[in-house]
Enzyme design. Structure first.
Site, PDB file in Angstrom:
ATOM      1  N   TYR A 133       0.880  -1.124  -0.002  1.00  0.00           N
ATOM      2  CA  TYR A 133       0.048  -0.126   0.016  1.00  0.00           C
ATOM      3  C   TYR A 133       0.750   1.524  -0.153  1.00  0.00           C
ATOM      4  O   TYR A 133       0.759   2.127  -1.035  1.00  0.00           O
ATOM      5  CB  TYR A 133      -1.171  -0.079   1.100  1.00  0.00           C
ATOM      6  N   SER A 146       0.421  -8.374  -1.123  1.00  0.00           N
ATOM      7  CA  SER A 146       0.130  -7.371  -2.411  1.00  0.00           C
ATOM      8  C   SER A 146       0.070  -8.376  -3.551  1.00  0.00           C
ATOM      9  O   SER A 146       0.241  -9.427  -3.452  1.00  0.00           O
ATOM     10  CB  SER A 146       1.508  -6.517  -2.078  1.00  0.00           C
ATOM     11  N   ASP A 177      11.759 -13.362  -0.898  1.00  0.00           N
ATOM     12  CA  ASP A 177      11.296 -13.426   0.716  1.00  0.00           C
ATOM     13  C   ASP A 177      12.753 -12.896   1.370  1.00  0.00           C
ATOM     14  O   ASP A 177      13.520 -13.677   1.101  1.00  0.00           O
ATOM     15  CB  ASP A 177      10.789 -14.720   1.253  1.00  0.00           C
ATOM     16  N   LYS A 213       1.953  -6.187   9.241  1.00  0.00           N
ATOM     17  CA  LYS A 213       1.501  -5.108   9.826  1.00  0.00           C
ATOM     18  C   LYS A 213       0.262  -5.047  10.401  1.00  0.00           C
ATOM     19  O   LYS A 213      -0.304  -3.976  11.075  1.00  0.00           O
ATOM     20  CB  LYS A 213       1.589  -3.937   8.923  1.00  0.00           C
ATOM     21  N   SER A 273       6.675   3.358  12.909  1.00  0.00           N
ATOM     22  CA  SER A 273       5.219   3.612  13.363  1.00  0.00           C
ATOM     23  C   SER A 273       5.054   4.311  14.824  1.00  0.00           C
ATOM     24  O   SER A 273       5.931   4.362  15.470  1.00  0.00           O
ATOM     25  CB  SER A 273       4.759   1.933  13.292  1.00  0.00           C
ATOM     26  N   TYR A 292       3.602  -6.440  16.628  1.00  0.00           N
ATOM     27  CA  TYR A 292       3.940  -5.416  15.489  1.00  0.00           C
ATOM     28  C   TYR A 292       4.442  -4.208  15.904  1.00  0.00           C
ATOM     29  O   TYR A 292       5.785  -3.836  15.263  1.00  0.00           O
ATOM     30  CB  TYR A 292       2.592  -5.179  14.798  1.00  0.00           C
ATOM     31  N   LYS A 299       8.867  -2.584  15.387  1.00  0.00           N
ATOM     32  CA  LYS A 299       9.297  -1.312  15.205  1.00  0.00           C
ATOM     33  C   LYS A 299      10.195  -0.735  15.953  1.00  0.00           C
ATOM     34  O   LYS A 299      11.213  -0.166  15.562  1.00  0.00           O
ATOM     35  CB  LYS A 299       8.104  -0.412  14.834  1.00  0.00           C
ATOM     36  N   PHE A 347       1.799   7.823  11.456  1.00  0.00           N
ATOM     37  CA  PHE A 347       0.548   7.602  12.248  1.00  0.00           C
ATOM     38  C   PHE A 347      -0.378   6.773  11.273  1.00  0.00           C
ATOM     39  O   PHE A 347      -0.207   5.562  11.169  1.00  0.00           O
ATOM     40  CB  PHE A 347      -0.109   8.941  12.634  1.00  0.00           C
ATOM     41  N   ASN A 358      -7.344  -2.385   9.364  1.00  0.00           N
ATOM     42  CA  ASN A 358      -7.609  -1.080   9.126  1.00  0.00           C
ATOM     43  C   ASN A 358      -8.921  -0.407   9.199  1.00  0.00           C
ATOM     44  O   ASN A 358      -9.754  -1.119   8.479  1.00  0.00           O
ATOM     45  CB  ASN A 358      -6.160  -0.469   8.513  1.00  0.00           C
ATOM     46  N   LEU A 359      -9.202   0.637   9.644  1.00  0.00           N
ATOM     47  CA  LEU A 359     -10.283   1.055   9.551  1.00  0.00           C
ATOM     48  C   LEU A 359     -10.963   1.567   8.413  1.00  0.00           C
ATOM     49  O   LEU A 359     -12.227   1.138   8.026  1.00  0.00           O
ATOM     50  CB  LEU A 359     -10.614   2.315  10.483  1.00  0.00           C
ATOM     51  N   ASP A 395      -4.724  -1.740  21.064  1.00  0.00           N
ATOM     52  CA  ASP A 395      -5.295  -0.630  20.812  1.00  0.00           C
ATOM     53  C   ASP A 395      -5.106   0.362  22.005  1.00  0.00           C
ATOM     54  O   ASP A 395      -5.223  -0.019  22.917  1.00  0.00           O
ATOM     55  CB  ASP A 395      -6.817  -0.415  20.418  1.00  0.00           C
TER      56      ASP A 395
END
Length: 343
Positions: free
Chosen positions: A13, A38, A60, A87, A127, A152, A156, A181, A202-203, A301
Protein backbone atom coordinates in the site's frame (compact mmCIF):
# COMPACT_ATOMS: atom_id res chain seq x y z
CA UNK A 1 22.18 8.67 -14.78
CA UNK A 2 19.16 8.40 -12.53
CA UNK A 3 19.79 7.55 -8.89
CA UNK A 4 18.62 4.01 -8.18
CA UNK A 5 16.55 3.32 -5.04
CA UNK A 6 15.68 -0.15 -3.74
CA UNK A 7 12.18 -0.30 -2.26
CA UNK A 8 11.36 -3.40 -0.23
CA UNK A 9 7.63 -4.09 0.00
CA UNK A 10 7.18 -1.80 -2.99
CA UNK A 11 4.01 -3.53 -4.20
CA UNK A 12 2.28 -2.87 -0.89
CA UNK A 13 0.00 0.00 0.00
CA UNK A 14 2.45 2.68 1.13
CA UNK A 15 5.30 1.21 -0.90
CA UNK A 16 3.49 1.44 -4.24
CA UNK A 17 2.47 5.06 -3.71
CA UNK A 18 6.07 5.89 -2.75
CA UNK A 19 7.38 4.14 -5.87
CA UNK A 20 5.16 6.40 -8.01
CA UNK A 21 6.42 9.48 -6.19
CA UNK A 22 10.04 8.34 -6.68
CA UNK A 23 9.52 7.76 -10.40
CA UNK A 24 7.84 11.16 -10.70
CA UNK A 25 10.98 12.63 -9.10
CA UNK A 26 13.23 10.98 -11.69
CA UNK A 27 14.54 8.10 -9.58
CA UNK A 28 15.08 4.59 -10.92
CA UNK A 29 13.29 2.08 -8.70
CA UNK A 30 13.93 -1.58 -7.90
CA UNK A 31 11.02 -3.21 -6.06
CA UNK A 32 11.63 -6.24 -3.85
CA UNK A 33 8.45 -7.92 -2.61
CA UNK A 34 7.36 -11.45 -1.68
CA UNK A 35 3.73 -10.62 -2.65
CA UNK A 36 2.48 -12.12 0.63
CA UNK A 37 0.13 -9.17 1.17
CA UNK A 38 0.17 -7.48 -2.23
CA UNK A 39 -0.40 -8.18 -5.90
CA UNK A 40 1.82 -8.27 -8.97
CA UNK A 41 -0.95 -6.34 -10.76
CA UNK A 42 0.31 -3.31 -8.88
CA UNK A 43 3.33 -3.21 -11.22
CA UNK A 44 1.04 -2.76 -14.22
CA UNK A 45 -0.87 -0.02 -12.42
CA UNK A 46 2.35 1.81 -11.53
CA UNK A 47 3.29 1.56 -15.22
CA UNK A 48 -0.13 2.90 -16.24
CA UNK A 49 0.21 5.89 -13.91
CA UNK A 50 3.87 6.78 -14.53
CA UNK A 51 4.67 5.31 -17.95
CA UNK A 52 7.53 3.41 -16.25
CA UNK A 53 7.57 -0.22 -15.18
CA UNK A 54 10.03 -0.54 -12.30
CA UNK A 55 12.45 -3.44 -11.99
CA UNK A 56 10.76 -6.13 -9.89
CA UNK A 57 12.28 -8.97 -7.88
CA UNK A 58 10.02 -11.46 -6.14
CA UNK A 59 11.93 -12.36 -3.00
CA UNK A 60 11.35 -13.36 0.61
CA UNK A 61 13.83 -11.22 2.51
CA UNK A 62 14.00 -13.84 5.27
CA UNK A 63 16.26 -15.75 2.84
CA UNK A 64 19.64 -14.19 3.63
CA UNK A 65 21.63 -15.71 0.75
CA UNK A 66 19.11 -14.74 -1.95
CA UNK A 67 18.79 -11.26 -0.44
CA UNK A 68 22.55 -10.84 -0.59
CA UNK A 69 22.58 -12.01 -4.21
CA UNK A 70 19.88 -9.56 -5.30
CA UNK A 71 21.58 -6.62 -3.58
CA UNK A 72 24.90 -7.51 -5.26
CA UNK A 73 23.09 -7.20 -8.61
CA UNK A 74 21.97 -3.69 -7.64
CA UNK A 75 25.01 -2.45 -5.74
CA UNK A 76 24.81 0.80 -7.74
CA UNK A 77 21.69 1.72 -5.71
CA UNK A 78 22.05 4.88 -3.64
CA UNK A 79 19.54 4.08 -0.90
CA UNK A 80 17.05 1.56 0.44
CA UNK A 81 13.51 2.34 1.59
CA UNK A 82 12.36 -0.55 3.76
CA UNK A 83 8.61 -1.16 3.93
CA UNK A 84 8.60 -4.98 3.91
CA UNK A 85 6.87 -6.19 7.09
CA UNK A 86 3.73 -7.85 8.39
CA UNK A 87 1.56 -5.08 9.83
CA UNK A 88 -1.71 -6.25 11.40
CA UNK A 89 -1.80 -5.28 15.08
CA UNK A 90 -4.46 -7.81 16.09
CA UNK A 91 -2.81 -10.71 14.28
CA UNK A 92 0.53 -9.84 15.85
CA UNK A 93 -0.99 -10.17 19.33
CA UNK A 94 -2.28 -13.65 18.43
CA UNK A 95 0.80 -14.77 16.51
CA UNK A 96 3.80 -12.81 17.82
CA UNK A 97 6.49 -15.22 16.60
CA UNK A 98 5.39 -14.74 12.98
CA UNK A 99 5.88 -11.00 13.39
CA UNK A 100 9.24 -11.17 15.13
CA UNK A 101 10.52 -13.67 12.56
CA UNK A 102 9.25 -11.86 9.46
CA UNK A 103 9.80 -8.24 10.43
CA UNK A 104 13.18 -8.61 12.11
CA UNK A 105 14.79 -11.25 9.87
CA UNK A 106 13.82 -9.26 6.78
CA UNK A 107 15.26 -6.08 8.32
CA UNK A 108 18.52 -7.73 9.40
CA UNK A 109 19.04 -9.40 6.04
CA UNK A 110 18.32 -6.17 4.18
CA UNK A 111 20.76 -4.17 6.30
CA UNK A 112 23.47 -6.84 6.01
CA UNK A 113 23.06 -7.10 2.24
CA UNK A 114 23.14 -3.38 1.62
CA UNK A 115 26.20 -2.83 3.82
CA UNK A 116 28.02 -5.70 2.06
CA UNK A 117 27.39 -3.87 -1.19
CA UNK A 118 28.23 -0.36 -0.05
CA UNK A 119 24.67 1.02 -0.02
CA UNK A 120 24.84 3.21 3.05
CA UNK A 121 21.57 5.17 3.05
CA UNK A 122 18.43 3.74 4.64
CA UNK A 123 14.86 4.95 5.15
CA UNK A 124 12.89 2.94 7.69
CA UNK A 125 9.12 2.60 7.69
CA UNK A 126 8.42 3.00 11.40
CA UNK A 127 5.24 3.65 13.33
CA UNK A 128 3.69 5.80 16.02
CA UNK A 129 3.13 2.57 17.94
CA UNK A 130 6.70 2.90 19.26
CA UNK A 131 5.37 5.55 21.65
CA UNK A 132 3.13 3.00 23.41
CA UNK A 133 0.45 4.80 25.41
CA UNK A 134 1.73 8.38 25.34
CA UNK A 135 1.79 10.42 28.52
CA UNK A 136 1.76 13.72 26.62
CA UNK A 137 -0.20 14.75 23.50
CA UNK A 138 0.48 15.74 20.80
CA UNK A 139 3.37 13.32 20.48
CA UNK A 140 6.74 14.85 19.66
CA UNK A 141 9.92 12.99 18.74
CA UNK A 142 11.10 13.84 22.26
CA UNK A 143 8.42 11.55 23.72
CA UNK A 144 10.05 8.46 25.14
CA UNK A 145 9.43 5.27 23.23
CA UNK A 146 7.75 2.59 25.32
CA UNK A 147 7.10 -1.10 25.06
CA UNK A 148 4.15 -1.24 22.60
CA UNK A 149 1.18 -3.43 23.39
CA UNK A 150 1.47 -5.43 20.17
CA UNK A 151 4.25 -7.56 18.73
CA UNK A 152 3.91 -5.54 15.51
CA UNK A 153 4.63 -2.31 17.36
CA UNK A 154 7.47 -3.91 19.27
CA UNK A 155 9.16 -5.02 16.04
CA UNK A 156 9.23 -1.35 15.01
CA UNK A 157 10.73 -0.32 18.37
CA UNK A 158 13.34 -3.11 18.23
CA UNK A 159 14.13 -2.19 14.62
CA UNK A 160 14.89 1.40 15.62
CA UNK A 161 17.18 0.11 18.37
CA UNK A 162 18.96 -2.09 15.81
CA UNK A 163 19.49 0.99 13.64
CA UNK A 164 20.91 2.93 16.61
CA UNK A 165 23.42 0.16 17.35
CA UNK A 166 24.35 -0.22 13.69
CA UNK A 167 25.00 3.49 13.26
CA UNK A 168 27.08 3.60 16.43
CA UNK A 169 29.29 0.90 14.93
CA UNK A 170 29.43 2.17 11.33
CA UNK A 171 30.59 5.71 10.52
CA UNK A 172 29.52 5.52 6.88
CA UNK A 173 25.90 4.42 7.43
CA UNK A 174 23.02 6.93 7.64
CA UNK A 175 19.33 6.37 8.27
CA UNK A 176 16.06 8.22 8.68
CA UNK A 177 13.22 6.59 10.60
CA UNK A 178 9.78 7.87 9.62
CA UNK A 179 7.19 7.23 12.33
CA UNK A 180 3.82 7.41 10.71
CA UNK A 181 0.47 7.65 12.23
CA UNK A 182 -2.56 6.23 10.31
CA UNK A 183 -2.23 6.21 6.52
CA UNK A 184 -5.46 6.21 4.50
CA UNK A 185 -6.50 7.36 1.04
CA UNK A 186 -5.55 6.29 -2.47
CA UNK A 187 -3.91 7.64 -5.62
CA UNK A 188 -6.05 10.19 -7.44
CA UNK A 189 -6.08 7.96 -10.54
CA UNK A 190 -8.08 5.37 -8.58
CA UNK A 191 -5.67 2.72 -9.87
CA UNK A 192 -3.91 1.88 -6.61
CA UNK A 193 -5.01 1.94 -3.00
CA UNK A 194 -5.18 -0.18 0.12
CA UNK A 195 -6.09 -3.81 -0.62
CA UNK A 196 -5.73 -5.96 2.50
CA UNK A 197 -6.03 -9.73 2.45
CA UNK A 198 -9.14 -11.05 4.24
CA UNK A 199 -10.98 -8.95 6.82
CA UNK A 200 -9.23 -5.57 7.07
CA UNK A 201 -7.39 -4.67 10.26
CA UNK A 202 -7.36 -0.98 9.39
CA UNK A 203 -10.40 1.23 9.71
CA UNK A 204 -10.67 2.79 6.26
CA UNK A 205 -10.77 -0.36 4.10
CA UNK A 206 -13.14 -1.91 6.66
CA UNK A 207 -15.46 1.07 6.17
CA UNK A 208 -15.31 1.04 2.36
CA UNK A 209 -15.71 -2.74 2.12
CA UNK A 210 -18.77 -2.52 4.37
CA UNK A 211 -20.19 0.28 2.24
CA UNK A 212 -19.93 -1.77 -0.98
CA UNK A 213 -21.52 -4.79 0.71
CA UNK A 214 -18.40 -6.94 0.95
CA UNK A 215 -18.73 -6.94 4.75
CA UNK A 216 -22.06 -7.25 6.53
CA UNK A 217 -21.19 -4.64 9.13
CA UNK A 218 -18.34 -2.56 10.48
CA UNK A 219 -17.11 -3.52 13.94
CA UNK A 220 -16.18 -0.56 16.11
CA UNK A 221 -13.81 -1.91 18.74
CA UNK A 222 -14.76 -0.24 22.00
CA UNK A 223 -16.66 2.93 22.96
CA UNK A 224 -15.43 3.15 26.55
CA UNK A 225 -12.08 4.82 25.92
CA UNK A 226 -11.28 8.11 27.73
CA UNK A 227 -12.10 10.18 24.63
CA UNK A 228 -15.03 12.57 23.91
CA UNK A 229 -17.17 9.92 22.18
CA UNK A 230 -15.53 6.85 23.75
CA UNK A 231 -13.90 5.59 20.55
CA UNK A 232 -10.14 5.66 19.88
CA UNK A 233 -8.63 8.80 18.36
CA UNK A 234 -6.00 8.60 15.62
CA UNK A 235 -4.09 10.95 13.36
CA UNK A 236 -5.05 10.03 9.79
CA UNK A 237 -2.68 10.99 6.98
CA UNK A 238 -3.13 10.69 3.22
CA UNK A 239 -0.85 8.07 1.70
CA UNK A 240 0.28 10.55 -0.98
CA UNK A 241 1.44 13.01 1.68
CA UNK A 242 3.28 10.11 3.28
CA UNK A 243 4.87 9.06 -0.03
CA UNK A 244 6.07 12.61 -0.61
CA UNK A 245 7.81 12.61 2.79
CA UNK A 246 9.80 9.50 1.81
CA UNK A 247 11.10 11.17 -1.34
CA UNK A 248 12.10 14.27 0.63
CA UNK A 249 13.88 12.02 3.17
CA UNK A 250 15.77 10.19 0.41
CA UNK A 251 16.94 13.47 -1.08
CA UNK A 252 18.05 14.62 2.38
CA UNK A 253 20.24 11.53 2.74
CA UNK A 254 21.68 11.72 -0.77
CA UNK A 255 22.54 15.41 -0.34
CA UNK A 256 24.03 14.58 3.09
CA UNK A 257 21.88 17.19 4.81
CA UNK A 258 21.05 15.11 7.86
CA UNK A 259 22.22 16.57 11.17
CA UNK A 260 22.82 13.21 12.85
CA UNK A 261 23.49 9.77 11.36
CA UNK A 262 20.04 8.60 12.54
CA UNK A 263 17.17 11.05 12.33
CA UNK A 264 13.58 10.40 13.35
CA UNK A 265 10.48 12.25 12.18
CA UNK A 266 6.77 11.98 12.96
CA UNK A 267 4.52 11.94 9.90
CA UNK A 268 0.94 12.91 10.60
CA UNK A 269 -1.41 15.88 10.33
CA UNK A 270 -1.31 16.90 13.98
CA UNK A 271 -5.09 16.41 14.23
CA UNK A 272 -6.88 13.54 15.91
CA UNK A 273 -10.16 12.05 14.73
CA UNK A 274 -12.18 9.38 16.53
CA UNK A 275 -13.53 6.26 14.85
CA UNK A 276 -17.02 7.77 14.96
CA UNK A 277 -15.67 11.01 13.44
CA UNK A 278 -14.31 9.03 10.50
CA UNK A 279 -17.58 7.12 10.08
CA UNK A 280 -19.53 10.40 10.08
CA UNK A 281 -17.18 11.93 7.50
CA UNK A 282 -17.48 8.87 5.28
CA UNK A 283 -21.28 9.04 5.44
CA UNK A 284 -21.13 12.73 4.43
CA UNK A 285 -18.72 12.09 1.55
CA UNK A 286 -20.47 8.99 0.20
CA UNK A 287 -24.12 9.63 1.07
CA UNK A 288 -24.27 6.09 2.52
CA UNK A 289 -25.40 5.19 6.03
CA UNK A 290 -22.94 2.64 7.37
CA UNK A 291 -24.07 -0.46 9.21
CA UNK A 292 -21.81 -0.63 12.25
CA UNK A 293 -21.81 -2.25 15.66
CA UNK A 294 -19.96 -1.36 18.85
CA UNK A 295 -18.08 -4.42 20.14
CA UNK A 296 -15.41 -5.10 22.77
CA UNK A 297 -12.05 -3.41 22.64
CA UNK A 298 -9.37 -4.95 20.44
CA UNK A 299 -6.10 -6.08 22.07
CA UNK A 300 -3.20 -3.73 21.39
CA UNK A 301 -5.19 -0.53 20.78
CA UNK A 302 -4.42 2.65 22.73
CA UNK A 303 -6.92 5.48 23.42
CA UNK A 304 -5.28 8.38 21.56
CA UNK A 305 -2.39 8.89 19.15
CA UNK A 306 -1.82 12.12 17.28
CA UNK A 307 1.36 13.82 16.23
CA UNK A 308 3.27 17.00 16.56
CA UNK A 309 4.72 17.45 13.08
CA UNK A 310 6.77 20.56 13.89
CA UNK A 311 10.12 18.81 13.45
CA UNK A 312 9.25 17.47 9.97
CA UNK A 313 8.14 20.97 8.95
CA UNK A 314 11.33 22.53 10.31
CA UNK A 315 13.92 20.02 9.07
CA UNK A 316 12.29 18.43 6.02
CA UNK A 317 10.14 21.33 4.89
CA UNK A 318 7.29 18.82 4.78
CA UNK A 319 3.71 18.97 5.97
CA UNK A 320 0.55 17.05 5.14
CA UNK A 321 -1.85 18.84 2.81
CA UNK A 322 -4.91 16.60 2.40
CA UNK A 323 -8.05 17.00 4.51
CA UNK A 324 -9.90 14.10 6.14
CA UNK A 325 -12.71 14.36 3.57
CA UNK A 326 -10.17 14.28 0.71
CA UNK A 327 -8.54 11.19 2.21
CA UNK A 328 -11.88 9.45 2.62
CA UNK A 329 -13.12 10.44 -0.84
CA UNK A 330 -10.03 8.97 -2.54
CA UNK A 331 -10.37 5.73 -0.54
CA UNK A 332 -14.02 5.49 -1.58
CA UNK A 333 -13.26 6.10 -5.28
CA UNK A 334 -10.61 3.37 -5.19
CA UNK A 335 -12.95 0.89 -3.51
CA UNK A 336 -15.78 1.53 -5.99
CA UNK A 337 -13.47 1.21 -8.99
CA UNK A 338 -12.05 -2.01 -7.57
CA UNK A 339 -15.46 -3.60 -6.95
CA UNK A 340 -16.95 -2.41 -10.24
CA UNK A 341 -14.34 -4.52 -12.04
CA UNK A 342 -12.72 -1.48 -13.64
CA UNK A 343 -9.21 -2.52 -12.59
Amino acid sequence: MKNKIIVTGGCGYIGSHTVIELIDNNFEVVIIDDLSNSSKKTLDRIHQITGVKPIFVELDLKDASKTSMVFSEHKDAKAVIHFAASKAVGESVKNPLKYYKNNLYSLLNTLSAQIENGINNFIFSSSATVYGTPEVLPITEENKTQRPFSAYGNTKKIAEEILEDLINSNDSFSAISLRYFNPIGAHESGLIGELPSGIPNNLMPYITQTAVGLREKLMVYGNDYPTPDGTPIRDYIHVLDLANAHVIAVKRLLLQKQETALETFNLGTGKGFSVLDVIKSFEEVSGINLNYEIVERRPGDVPQLFASTDLAKLKLGWSANKTLNEMISSSWQWEKKLRDGNL
